[in-house]
Scaffold this motif. Sequence first.
Motif, PDB file in Angstrom:
ATOM      1  N   ARG A  60      89.315  41.703   1.991  1.00 34.32           N
ATOM      2  CA  ARG A  60      87.983  41.427   1.446  1.00 34.32           C
ATOM      3  C   ARG A  60      87.624  42.597   0.541  1.00 34.32           C
ATOM      4  O   ARG A  60      87.615  43.740   1.000  1.00 34.32           O
ATOM      5  N   PRO A  61      87.315  42.332  -0.750  1.00 30.26           N
ATOM      6  CA  PRO A  61      86.927  43.444  -1.617  1.00 30.26           C
ATOM      7  C   PRO A  61      85.514  43.923  -1.287  1.00 30.26           C
ATOM      8  O   PRO A  61      84.684  43.140  -0.840  1.00 30.26           O
ATOM      9  N   GLY A  62      85.259  45.210  -1.483  1.00 23.38           N
ATOM     10  CA  GLY A  62      83.938  45.757  -1.161  1.00 23.38           C
ATOM     11  C   GLY A  62      83.700  47.051  -1.909  1.00 23.38           C
ATOM     12  O   GLY A  62      84.289  47.286  -2.974  1.00 23.38           O
TER      13      GLY A  62
ATOM     14  N   THR B 188      90.973  36.178  -1.731  1.00 23.44           N
ATOM     15  CA  THR B 188      89.751  36.906  -2.076  1.00 23.44           C
ATOM     16  C   THR B 188      89.353  36.662  -3.522  1.00 23.44           C
ATOM     17  O   THR B 188      88.252  36.973  -3.938  1.00 23.44           O
TER      18      THR B 188
ATOM     19  N   LEU C  38      90.648  46.386   4.762  1.00 25.31           N
ATOM     20  CA  LEU C  38      92.020  46.762   4.419  1.00 25.31           C
ATOM     21  C   LEU C  38      92.914  46.596   5.650  1.00 25.31           C
ATOM     22  O   LEU C  38      92.705  47.262   6.663  1.00 25.31           O
TER      23      LEU C  38
ATOM     24  N   LEU D 184      84.563  51.227   4.125  1.00 23.92           N
ATOM     25  CA  LEU D 184      85.957  50.809   4.250  1.00 23.92           C
ATOM     26  C   LEU D 184      86.264  50.465   5.706  1.00 23.92           C
ATOM     27  O   LEU D 184      86.157  51.316   6.588  1.00 23.92           O
TER      28      LEU D 184
ATOM     29  N   ALA E 151      84.457  42.773  -5.983  1.00 25.84           N
ATOM     30  CA  ALA E 151      83.661  42.422  -4.791  1.00 25.84           C
ATOM     31  C   ALA E 151      82.480  41.532  -5.179  1.00 25.84           C
ATOM     32  O   ALA E 151      82.151  40.574  -4.477  1.00 25.84           O
TER      33      ALA E 151
ATOM     34  N   THR F  10      87.007  50.311  -3.895  1.00 29.38           N
ATOM     35  CA  THR F  10      87.652  49.310  -4.747  1.00 29.38           C
ATOM     36  C   THR F  10      89.182  49.371  -4.694  1.00 29.38           C
ATOM     37  O   THR F  10      89.767  50.349  -4.225  1.00 29.38           O
TER      38      THR F  10
ATOM     39  N   SER G 153      81.607  45.864   3.581  1.00 30.36           N
ATOM     40  CA  SER G 153      82.717  46.800   3.413  1.00 30.36           C
ATOM     41  C   SER G 153      83.990  46.119   2.899  1.00 30.36           C
ATOM     42  O   SER G 153      84.192  44.917   3.087  1.00 30.36           O
ATOM     43  N   THR G 154      84.829  46.915   2.279  1.00 29.11           N
ATOM     44  CA  THR G 154      86.184  46.495   1.940  1.00 29.11           C
ATOM     45  C   THR G 154      86.964  46.362   3.246  1.00 29.11           C
ATOM     46  O   THR G 154      86.848  47.226   4.114  1.00 29.11           O
TER      47      THR G 154
ATOM     48  N   ILE H 266      94.316  44.340   0.853  1.00 33.26           N
ATOM     49  CA  ILE H 266      92.867  44.120   0.871  1.00 33.26           C
ATOM     50  C   ILE H 266      92.596  42.662   1.234  1.00 33.26           C
ATOM     51  O   ILE H 266      93.051  41.751   0.556  1.00 33.26           O
TER      52      ILE H 266
ATOM     53  N   GLN I 130      96.468  42.686  -2.801  1.00 31.82           N
ATOM     54  CA  GLN I 130      95.162  42.052  -2.581  1.00 31.82           C
ATOM     55  C   GLN I 130      95.408  40.587  -2.233  1.00 31.82           C
ATOM     56  O   GLN I 130      96.112  39.880  -2.959  1.00 31.82           O
TER      57      GLN I 130
END
Length: 349
Positions: free
Chosen positions: A197-199, A219, A186, A99, A333, A202, A183-184, A195, A215
């Motif tokens: 970038r999702p990673g 993305t 946040l 994260l 992701a 979740t 990584s996500t 968010i 979100q």
Amino acid sequence: METKVIRIDHDQIDVNLIKEAANLIKEGKIVAFPTETVYGLGANGLNEKAVKGLFEAKGRPQDNPLILHISSIDQLKTLVLEVPDIAYECINRYWPGPLTMIFKKSEIVPYVITGGLETVAIRMPNNKIALELISQAGVPLAGPSANLSGRPSPTNALHVINDLSGKIDMIIDGGETGVGLESTVLDLTGEAPMILRPGGVTFENLKEFIPDILQDLGTIIVDDSIIPKSPGQKYTHYAPKADMYVFTGSKDNVIKNILNQAEEYISQGKKVGIMATIETRSMYDKGTVLTVGSRKDMTTIAANLFKVLRMFDDEKVDVILAEGVETDHIGSAIMNRMMKASGGKLINV
Ligand code: AMP
Ligand code: MG
């Protein structure tokens, strides 16, 4: 430049080898290192010249900001203006881990790190080699993924060697990474946490204790009219050399359409790669079929995705026909990376 490759066992770290790598970082040199997500390309994040060398080695656009990798919370406090309460909550649950959080930057963070922004992205990786390296170097490590810009991210040292040998000073081989996706990201500097970038961590994980979490639309879809809030997300990413198409829809329709398309391309004399899952592998009887993982445990698909994209490159296929996945949990992701890798060529059937 000669690139030295050293092997370090994650479960039995040779501190002298880490010292050697940390000394290179202190001298402003570049060292690739393993993390739990993908391999990172490390340089002293407070040394402008070293960071410029990173951009050069990767061929990365200068306005795509970097993530600073840290090994302690004390270090975090020196790099940001404030640590909001919600960040402490995230830290307690997910650091060290996949994260990344975005904060307002302090004065010591150079603009070359942030792409000129007043905000800075920071994470504490969950890998003992990485943490020891950062702590021995005594500085935050700028750490983009250790691939040539635009290529699939590296999940083992060989991927790094293939992309960057001769361009950096050292590669630490610490074996295969675990999560397999970055990584996500946040953002905690806007009105509500978002968010970018999702990673590995979740949306559902974060929603549990951040009810107002958002979100970024960029993305989820590739559309020229949507400018993603994270500068890096606007670039082509993770791309294999072949043309890639991602098929979504019911299982039967996806298989039928991939088979039809494969036949069509093969009749045109093209070499076709099919990215299947364990559950569907036996349905494909043409093309170069690679299994990315199991739909019953999507973390296996995340772990193998970039490796399989690179294997298709090695096979020199012209076209990749890939099965998409559901977009909940880690699937979000996975589909984000497949969407970027294919340049948005999603086909719903
Ligand atoms: P990579 O280094 O390839 O893992 O990419 C880092 C990602 O973090 C990119 O998508 C960047 O755009 C994003 N990022 C880094 N710093 C910031 C920032 N200050 N604001 C928004 N996104 C950021
Ligand atoms: Mg990257």
